[in-house]
Design an enzyme around this catalytic site. Structure first.
Site, mmCIF file in Angstrom:
data_model
loop_
_atom_site.group_PDB
_atom_site.id
_atom_site.type_symbol
_atom_site.label_atom_id
_atom_site.label_comp_id
_atom_site.label_asym_id
_atom_site.label_seq_id
_atom_site.Cartn_x
_atom_site.Cartn_y
_atom_site.Cartn_z
ATOM 1 N N THR A 27 47.076 89.239 62.709
ATOM 2 C CA THR A 27 47.799 88.988 61.298
ATOM 3 C C THR A 27 48.537 87.781 61.605
ATOM 4 O O THR A 27 49.387 88.012 62.602
ATOM 5 C CB THR A 27 48.156 90.115 60.624
ATOM 6 O OG1 THR A 27 49.429 90.620 61.174
ATOM 7 C CG2 THR A 27 47.231 91.289 60.298
ATOM 8 N N HIS A 28 48.857 87.001 60.684
ATOM 9 C CA HIS A 28 49.884 85.675 60.823
ATOM 10 C C HIS A 28 49.392 84.975 62.303
ATOM 11 O O HIS A 28 50.375 84.188 62.749
ATOM 12 C CB HIS A 28 51.227 86.332 60.965
ATOM 13 C CG HIS A 28 51.464 86.987 59.890
ATOM 14 N ND1 HIS A 28 52.189 86.845 58.936
ATOM 15 C CD2 HIS A 28 51.547 88.586 59.866
ATOM 16 C CE1 HIS A 28 52.458 87.720 57.968
ATOM 17 N NE2 HIS A 28 52.127 88.854 58.761
ATOM 18 N N SER A 32 34.461 63.228 75.543
ATOM 19 C CA SER A 32 35.217 62.135 75.341
ATOM 20 C C SER A 32 34.987 60.817 76.182
ATOM 21 O O SER A 32 34.650 61.056 77.287
ATOM 22 C CB SER A 32 36.967 62.657 75.647
ATOM 23 O OG SER A 32 37.752 61.664 75.972
ATOM 24 N N LYS A 50 36.608 66.657 78.968
ATOM 25 C CA LYS A 50 36.909 67.263 77.511
ATOM 26 C C LYS A 50 35.432 67.966 77.231
ATOM 27 O O LYS A 50 34.289 66.886 77.160
ATOM 28 C CB LYS A 50 37.320 66.183 76.600
ATOM 29 C CG LYS A 50 38.964 65.819 76.844
ATOM 30 C CD LYS A 50 39.703 66.889 76.262
ATOM 31 C CE LYS A 50 39.626 67.135 74.609
ATOM 32 N NZ LYS A 50 40.739 66.084 73.916
ATOM 33 N N GLU A 55 34.906 71.350 63.890
ATOM 34 C CA GLU A 55 35.816 70.629 63.310
ATOM 35 C C GLU A 55 35.110 69.932 61.849
ATOM 36 O O GLU A 55 35.826 70.139 60.701
ATOM 37 C CB GLU A 55 36.265 69.378 64.038
ATOM 38 C CG GLU A 55 37.109 70.018 65.299
ATOM 39 C CD GLU A 55 37.536 68.970 66.323
ATOM 40 O OE1 GLU A 55 38.508 68.308 66.190
ATOM 41 O OE2 GLU A 55 36.540 68.438 67.014
#
Ligand code: ARG
Length: 470
Positions: A167-168, A289, A295, A302
């Site tokens: 949570t949070h 990348s 990467k 996304e």
């Protein structure tokens, strides 16, 4: 009819409705007015609607069987021309309805001109668009079902894998991987039912409402409704041509669904970082990348996180178009299609991409377990034990546990690492038995309330969903 009886058309005016016009439209008017650039996507629905209408006109003796047959054949020719890419869409003919009717008349002559008896483009576009959106509801339901199955496969594999529940975005209590996957199955299941529900409500035929008031021709709206797979004809002609709430419902359901996809996408982005290492994304859904060789970027996740922007944008756009429009049809409503087309395309692509990503993602069981034990995630279990074993009121147990967490924090260790003597500094009644509830495995196994994270509960929910989807 003699030569001189023939209607005279003014030069440049629209061949389909230009009788009262002395000149044609300004070029810019043609550009802003025409919808053919996008509504050609409705060609199959338009032809289906026209075929149903023509057959009904003949059955009701409004046109002859011969005319209906000529129309039927002609429409099939138009359909094959469009599908073969041989059809010339004309901007001066504005939209898909006039383009098809005009070409039909070129092919079959006079019977083509009788097709528009007892209908208008207003009910025509309403029926075409409903048919299209109805198909998209079916596609969304199909896409969601496949995606839910992919989540279920993940859930089944990891029904008892322990991971942190948050949570949070702070570690809260240990849960199971299967339980987390099932949370999405629940969300997507509601999405599915929203599309099914919208489909049921939209499944009434507006065809035969004509321009707005119905028609004096003795048409049979029940016949065309049945021919097009609708449950019944719509009951109010004004409403039939002027509402687009079916499209708004589709967009709203799409926006909610895309919101769910966006949340899991975000979790994948976080989970695949070197800091979390909860999952490994497949090469199929990531990119490299051009400068940093190490990467592996979660591009698909996304993009799925962001597609909601586009779908919600379309939703807001159509609400804005429709609000405040007086009854009945206004040309504003032509702005409905591009939004819905784009939102539907986006949603179907998103569902397919998410299905692929969910199927190809590998959970890192060890990393999940290590993280599950971090952040004092079994503190609640300790408090619950104090209540159960020592009869403490929960508020007091919460306080005692808080002191132990603070102690562990100051020592830089975890709760199970505290000695019994250290435990006694917070409460002297604590016994050796407490250690049996402190492990993460024990913690999840104890959460047996209905819908809880215990592996047995998770397996029961997986079985229920499998039966539902089968
Ligand atoms: N292209 C129009 C639309 O999409 C079709 C209906 C036009 N009706 C009219 N009366 N001009 O809304």
């Amino acid at each position: 009819m003699t030569q001189s009886d023939k209607p005279v058309k003014s030069m440049g005016a629209n061949t389909m409705w230009g009788g009262r016009f002395a000149s044609g439209p300004d070029a810019i008017m043609t550009a802003i007015n025409a919808s053919i650039g996008f509504d050609q996507r409705l060609y199959a629905q338009d032809i289906a609607g026209s075929r149903a209408h023509a057959a009904m006109l003949a059955a009701c003796a409004i046109i002859t069987d011969g005319d209906a047959e000529a129309i039927r054949e002609g429409l099939l020719t138009v359909l094959s021309e469009i599908e073969a890419g041989k059809f010339t869409f004309r901007t001066d003919l504005e939209d898909i309805h006039l383009n098809i009717e005009s070409r039909l008349t070129e092919i079959v002559g006079e019977p083509g001109k009788r097709l528009h008896t007892g209908r208008s483009r207003n009910d025509q576009v309403a029926v075409d668009f409903r048919l299209w959106v109805r198909d998209q509801c079916d596609a969304a339901i199909q896409g969601l079902t496949t995606l839910m199955q992919a989540f279920l496969t993940q859930a089944e594999a990891g029904a008892d894998w322990v991971m942190p529940g948050f949570t949070h975005l702070q570690v809260a209590q240990p849960v199971t991987w299967g339980h987390h996957m099932l949370a999405y199955v629940e969300m997507l299941g509601r999405d599915r039912s929203r599309f099914a529900d919208a489909r049921k409500r939209m499944n009434e035929s507006p065809l035969g409402a004509a321009a707005l008031a119905g028609t004096g021709f003795p048409i049979d709206r029940h016949m065309t409704a049945a021919a097009l797979g609708f449950d019944r004809p719509t009951a109010n002609s004004l409403d039939s041509v002027s509402d687009r709430d079916f499209a708004l419902e589709f967009l709203s359901a799409s926006a909610i669904c895309a919101t769910h996809l966006s949340r899991f996408a975000e979790e994948l982005v976080i989970w695949s970082t070197a800091q979390f290492r909860f999952v490994k994304l497949s090469d199929k859904w990531t990119t490299g990348s051009s400068i940093m060789p190490q990467k592996k970027n979660p591009d698909a996740a996304e993009l799925l996180r962001s597609k909601i922007g586009r779908i919600l944008g379309a939703t807001v756009a159509l609400f804005t178009v429709m609000k405040g429009l007086p009854l009945t049809y206004s040309k504003d409503m032509q702005e409905d299609k591009e939004q819905v087309f784009d939102a539907a395309d986006t949603l179907m692509l998103s569902l397919a991409a998410m299905t692929g990503m969910v199927s190809d993602t590998t959970a890192n069981r060890e990393a999940l377990k290590t993280a599950a034990a971090s952040g004092y995630s079994t503190a609640t279990d300790l408090a619950d034990w104090l209540v159960r074993a020592l009869g403490l009121p929960f508020r007091e147990a919460h306080h005692v546990t808080g002191r132990l967490v603070a102690l562990a924090e100051s020592k830089g260790c975890d709760l199970p690492d505290l000695t019994l003597v250290e435990m006694h500094s917070a409460h002297t009644g604590i016994t050796q038995e407490v250690y049996s509830v402190l492990g993460v495995e024990n913690s999840v196994r104890s959460r047996v309330s209905y819908g809880g994270t215990a592996p047995d509960q998770v397996r029961a929910q997986i079985a229920r969903w499998k039966a539902t989807l089968a």
